[in-house]
Write a protein that holds these residues in place. Structure first.
Motif, mmCIF file in Angstrom:
data_model
loop_
_atom_site.group_PDB
_atom_site.id
_atom_site.type_symbol
_atom_site.label_atom_id
_atom_site.label_comp_id
_atom_site.label_asym_id
_atom_site.label_seq_id
_atom_site.Cartn_x
_atom_site.Cartn_y
_atom_site.Cartn_z
ATOM 1 N N PHE A 75 6.922 7.200 -4.941
ATOM 2 C CA PHE A 75 6.423 5.959 -5.534
ATOM 3 C C PHE A 75 7.416 5.426 -6.565
ATOM 4 O O PHE A 75 7.763 4.234 -6.560
ATOM 5 N N ILE A 76 7.863 6.293 -7.468
ATOM 6 C CA ILE A 76 8.768 5.867 -8.546
ATOM 7 C C ILE A 76 10.061 5.276 -7.975
ATOM 8 O O ILE A 76 10.558 4.247 -8.447
ATOM 9 N N LEU A 77 10.609 5.892 -6.953
ATOM 10 C CA LEU A 77 11.869 5.395 -6.374
ATOM 11 C C LEU A 77 11.705 4.037 -5.696
ATOM 12 O O LEU A 77 12.627 3.234 -5.698
ATOM 13 N N ASN A 78 10.532 3.794 -5.126
ATOM 14 C CA ASN A 78 10.398 2.653 -4.218
ATOM 15 C C ASN A 78 9.480 1.522 -4.671
ATOM 16 O O ASN A 78 9.426 0.494 -4.004
ATOM 17 N N PHE A 79 8.760 1.701 -5.784
ATOM 18 C CA PHE A 79 7.794 0.655 -6.128
ATOM 19 C C PHE A 79 8.495 -0.670 -6.448
ATOM 20 O O PHE A 79 9.619 -0.706 -6.963
ATOM 21 N N GLU A 80 7.790 -1.743 -6.119
ATOM 22 C CA GLU A 80 8.213 -3.092 -6.493
ATOM 23 C C GLU A 80 7.065 -3.716 -7.281
ATOM 24 O O GLU A 80 5.969 -3.152 -7.350
ATOM 25 N N GLU A 81 7.310 -4.866 -7.851
ATOM 26 C CA GLU A 81 6.305 -5.479 -8.727
ATOM 27 C C GLU A 81 4.941 -5.633 -8.048
ATOM 28 O O GLU A 81 3.901 -5.384 -8.651
ATOM 29 N N ALA A 82 4.954 -5.994 -6.781
ATOM 30 C CA ALA A 82 3.686 -6.212 -6.056
ATOM 31 C C ALA A 82 2.861 -4.929 -5.949
ATOM 32 O O ALA A 82 1.632 -4.978 -5.820
ATOM 33 N N ASP A 83 3.543 -3.763 -6.023
ATOM 34 C CA ASP A 83 2.839 -2.479 -5.895
ATOM 35 C C ASP A 83 2.089 -2.095 -7.164
ATOM 36 O O ASP A 83 1.334 -1.115 -7.170
#
Length: 261
Positions: A75-83
């Protein structure tokens, strides 16, 4: 007396540093994982949220990890604002989504650095082999966490959630997190994942229960539970075990919280 005290506290430390200690303690949260970075991230949040009664801490951590699909590193590596939308209502005591978003931003920034394979480097790079304890690691970590050149708009309110010896704090929760990561996993409680920080450099997590028991045994004189008191207690514990003073956290905590000593 000192020999008798050492014998007594060694016995109590051994009694409480057991896998059956885990289930009711925030350390149960990182124990849900096997991947190093998942353990680090889950452990970091479990320590930061370790504030209030242990059941509510564990519930908040479980809720947070569920929102991260129980894969914190991914999650930390890949999250974007929408997440981030599902996290908007997250709150634990005074820790809220505003704070959480900065924590996410810091962790993503760190883990995406070439040296970011482990959260350890965010602490250990401020130490050297001669560092008597982790004071400079904690001060350096705080400065990294709120580095305005990297996070120019970080929320000022979030500073209260990361303690630093520079502000005289006992840094109880960060000291607990470092204990989890650094001390040997020989007894199946702490993890022993980090090798650049030595167990001898750790500082004992100091809360009201630990302070009360420590004062009873003459291990602490200082009235305020601040950084100086945490170091004073640790110095006394080093006289009992120079290489692993913080194992006595189990004894002092167990006597204070479980036995209401």
């Amino acid at each position: 007396m000192e020999h008798n005290l050492k014998e007594f506290l060694d016995k109590k430390a051994a009694q409480y540093e057991q896998p059956n200690f885990i289930k009711d303690d925030p350390i149960c949260i990182p124990h849900r994982f096997t991947k190093k970075q998942d353990i680090e991230i889950a452990g970091f949040f479990a320590a930061i949220l370790a504030w209030g009664n242990r059941k509510s801490i564990i519930n908040s951590c479980n809720r947070l990890l569920m929102l991260m699909d129980n894969a914190p590193h991914d999650f930390i590596l890949n999250f974007e604002e929408a997440d981030l939308k599902p996290f908007m209502s997250f709150v634990h005591r005074t820790f809220n989504a505003t704070d959480l978003y900065h924590f996410f931003n810091f962790l993503q920034y760190h883990y995406k650095q070439p040296s970011g394979n482990s959260l350890e480097t965010a602490f250990s790079k401020h130490l050297n082999a001669k560092s008597e304890n982790i004071e400079q690691a904690l001060i350096g970590f705080y400065n990294l966490f709120f580095d305005e050149t990297v996070f120019p708009d970080y929320p000022r309110r979030t500073r209260k959630h990361i303690a630093t010896p520079y502000k005289k704090s006992a840094c109880k929760r960060l000291n607990m997190f470092l204990r989890w990561m650094v001390r040997s996993n020989e007894k199946g409680v702490d993890f022993g994942l980090w090798k650049k920080i030595k167990p001898a450099q750790l500082v004992c997590p100091l809360d009201v229960h630990v302070a009360r028991v420590a004062k009873h045994f003459g291990l602490l004189q200082r009235p305020n539970s601040d950084w100086t008191a945490a170091v004073e207690l640790t110095q006394h514990l080093k006289q009992l075990d120079a290489n692993d003073p913080v194992k006595y956290d189990f004894a002092l905590f167990g006597l204070g919280v479980v036995e209401k000593f």
